[in-house]
Design a protein around this motif. Structure first.
Motif, short mmCIF file in Angstrom:
data_model
loop_
_atom_site.label_atom_id
_atom_site.label_comp_id
_atom_site.label_asym_id
_atom_site.label_seq_id
_atom_site.Cartn_x
_atom_site.Cartn_y
_atom_site.Cartn_z
N HIS A 177 0.87 -1.18 0.00
CA HIS A 177 0.00 0.00 0.00
C HIS A 177 0.90 1.22 0.00
CE1 HIS A 177 -0.01 1.75 4.18
NE2 HIS A 177 0.33 0.52 4.55
N GLN A 178 0.40 2.29 -0.63
CA GLN A 178 1.22 3.48 -0.86
C GLN A 178 0.48 4.71 -0.36
OE1 GLN A 178 3.67 3.03 -4.70
NE2 GLN A 178 1.71 2.12 -5.26
N PRO A 179 0.73 5.12 0.88
CA PRO A 179 -0.02 6.24 1.44
C PRO A 179 0.42 7.60 0.94
CG PRO A 179 1.59 5.44 3.02
CD PRO A 179 1.67 4.53 1.84
N VAL A 180 -0.55 8.45 0.72
CA VAL A 180 -0.33 9.87 0.47
C VAL A 180 -1.30 10.60 1.37
CG1 VAL A 180 -0.40 11.77 -1.17
CG2 VAL A 180 0.41 9.52 -1.92
N GLY A 181 -0.79 11.21 2.43
CA GLY A 181 -1.69 11.84 3.39
C GLY A 181 -2.57 10.80 4.05
N SER A 182 -3.87 11.03 4.01
CA SER A 182 -4.82 10.13 4.68
C SER A 182 -5.42 9.10 3.74
CB SER A 182 -5.95 10.96 5.30
OG SER A 182 -6.69 11.64 4.30
N VAL A 183 -4.86 8.96 2.54
CA VAL A 183 -5.39 8.02 1.54
C VAL A 183 -4.28 7.04 1.15
CG1 VAL A 183 -6.45 7.77 -0.75
CG2 VAL A 183 -6.95 9.78 0.64
N SER A 184 -4.64 5.77 0.98
CA SER A 184 -3.67 4.80 0.51
C SER A 184 -4.35 3.77 -0.38
CB SER A 184 -2.97 4.08 1.67
OG SER A 184 -1.84 3.35 1.20
N GLU A 185 -3.64 3.35 -1.42
CA GLU A 185 -4.14 2.35 -2.34
C GLU A 185 -3.40 1.02 -2.14
OE1 GLU A 185 -4.97 1.74 -7.14
OE2 GLU A 185 -3.46 3.19 -6.47
N VAL A 186 -4.15 -0.07 -2.08
CA VAL A 186 -3.56 -1.40 -2.05
C VAL A 186 -3.27 -1.80 -3.50
CG1 VAL A 186 -3.98 -3.84 -1.51
CG2 VAL A 186 -4.75 -2.05 0.07
N VAL A 187 -2.02 -2.14 -3.78
CA VAL A 187 -1.62 -2.43 -5.16
C VAL A 187 -0.73 -3.66 -5.22
CG1 VAL A 187 -1.74 -0.01 -5.88
CG2 VAL A 187 0.41 -0.93 -5.01
N GLY A 188 -0.66 -4.25 -6.40
CA GLY A 188 0.32 -5.29 -6.67
C GLY A 188 0.18 -6.55 -5.85
N VAL A 189 -1.03 -6.87 -5.38
CA VAL A 189 -1.19 -8.10 -4.62
C VAL A 189 -1.15 -9.28 -5.60
CG1 VAL A 189 -2.68 -9.44 -3.10
CG2 VAL A 189 -2.54 -6.95 -2.84
N GLY A 190 -0.15 -10.12 -5.45
CA GLY A 190 0.01 -11.25 -6.35
C GLY A 190 0.46 -12.49 -5.60
N ARG A 213 -4.28 1.47 8.57
CA ARG A 213 -5.07 2.06 9.66
C ARG A 213 -4.17 2.46 10.82
NH1 ARG A 213 -9.35 3.53 6.89
NH2 ARG A 213 -11.12 2.07 6.83
N ALA A 214 -3.16 1.63 11.13
CA ALA A 214 -2.25 1.96 12.22
C ALA A 214 -1.45 3.23 11.93
CB ALA A 214 -1.30 0.79 12.48
N ARG A 215 -1.28 3.55 10.66
CA ARG A 215 -0.56 4.75 10.27
C ARG A 215 -1.47 5.96 10.10
NH1 ARG A 215 4.61 3.26 8.78
NH2 ARG A 215 4.89 1.01 8.52
N GLY A 216 -2.73 5.81 10.46
CA GLY A 216 -3.66 6.92 10.41
C GLY A 216 -4.34 7.13 9.08
N VAL A 217 -4.25 6.17 8.18
CA VAL A 217 -4.91 6.29 6.88
C VAL A 217 -6.42 6.16 7.06
CG1 VAL A 217 -5.22 5.20 4.63
CG2 VAL A 217 -2.92 5.47 5.58
N GLU A 218 -7.16 7.09 6.51
CA GLU A 218 -8.62 7.09 6.64
C GLU A 218 -9.31 6.41 5.46
OE1 GLU A 218 -9.69 11.16 7.09
OE2 GLU A 218 -8.54 11.44 8.94
N THR A 219 -8.75 6.57 4.26
CA THR A 219 -9.37 6.01 3.05
C THR A 219 -8.42 4.99 2.45
OG1 THR A 219 -10.53 8.09 2.60
CG2 THR A 219 -10.31 6.52 0.78
N VAL A 220 -8.86 3.72 2.45
CA VAL A 220 -8.09 2.64 1.82
C VAL A 220 -8.90 2.15 0.63
CG1 VAL A 220 -7.06 0.36 2.12
CG2 VAL A 220 -7.17 1.94 4.06
N PHE A 221 -8.28 2.08 -0.54
CA PHE A 221 -9.01 1.66 -1.73
C PHE A 221 -8.17 0.76 -2.60
CE2 PHE A 221 -6.62 5.15 -3.45
CZ PHE A 221 -6.56 4.96 -4.83
#
Length: 251
Positions: A177-190, A213-221
């Motif tokens: 996952h790659q956080p930017v501020g309060s948003v992070s995207e789950v990527v590259g799951v293989g 979530r432990a890093r304070g990310v509010e939006t995970v997509f």
């Protein structure tokens, strides 16, 4: 919903910039990776409110050919509805994928017996195999510099890596996952072909959610491959909010 999609647009514009340069083409922005790794794409310019023509798409495609990178575009259908017609008029093939956002804290499935699911640090012995797994999962030869690149991004706090590690210490499944501020995207799951249908992908995704979530990310997509994969991610609490569109040349 509009607020959510706006947050995702800001994220989409920001996240490639840590590893790519941006070339502006009016209503479109082309991200060009600096160094080795998965190539980037073009997408709508953040904040542009006008239309996009097939000519705009053609100009970006010409630049992509000049650079020797894939002629690829990514965007959200609901946010930029007019782009699809322009892209298709230009001759590219458009594929639809469910765009999903996590509701709540997520559900953590149990890891299969004999497998440990954990976050992988920059000095972890499992990092080389974890960095290589997504390439093998998608049938692509791994970059020789993949492990070093992932380690550098982990150290910089740009990427967080999780893996399902077998008894021999090698990764069977991995994702980021790659956080930017309060948003992070789950990527590259293989998952390695020999380790599929054991629930490893969901277990790794759950570990990434917990870390975010432990890093304070509010939006995970994330973006699911198709509806059947979306139903699997639904078990973790993800819900489809829009349609991600990816345009490429016909194979």
């Amino acid at each position: 919903m509009a607020g959510m999609l706006s947050r995702l647009e800001t994220y989409y514009d920001a996240v490639p910039r840590s590893a790519a340069r941006a070339e502006e083409f009016g209503p479109l922005t082309l991200f060009v990776r600096e160094g080795e790794g998965w190539p980037y794409y073009a997408r709508p310019t953040l904040g542009h409110t006008g239309g996009v023509t097939a000519g705009d798409v053609d100009r970006v495609r010409a630049r992509q050919r000049e650079l020797g990178v894939p002629e690829a575009f990514e965007w959200v259908a609901e946010t930029t509805p007019g782009l699809r017609a322009a892209v298709e008029k230009s001759g590219l093939v458009v594929r639809e994928h469910p765009l999903m956002v996590l509701e709540g804290e997520g559900t953590a499935p149990a890891a299969p017996e004999g497998v440990t699911v954990r976050m992988v640090g920059a000095e972890d012995p499992a990092l080389p195999s974890a960095a290589a797994v997504p390439y093998a999962a998608f049938g692509v030869a791994p970059s020789p510099a993949a492990a070093a690149q992932v380690a550098a991004r982990i150290t910089a706090g740009l990427t967080h890596l999780a893996a399902a590690v077998g008894t021999d210490g090698g990764a069977l499944c991995a994702g980021q996952h790659q956080p930017v501020g309060s948003v992070s995207e789950v990527v590259g799951v293989g998952t390695l072909p020999t380790a599929r249908r054991r629930g490893l992908g969901l277990a790794v995704t759950a570990a990434l959610i917990a870390d975010a979530r432990a890093r304070g990310v509010e939006t995970v997509f994330l973006t699911a491959t198709d509806e059947s994969v979306a139903r699997l991610y639904g078990r973790l609490g993800f819900r489809t909010v829009a349609t991600a569109l990816i345009a490429e040349t016909a194979s």
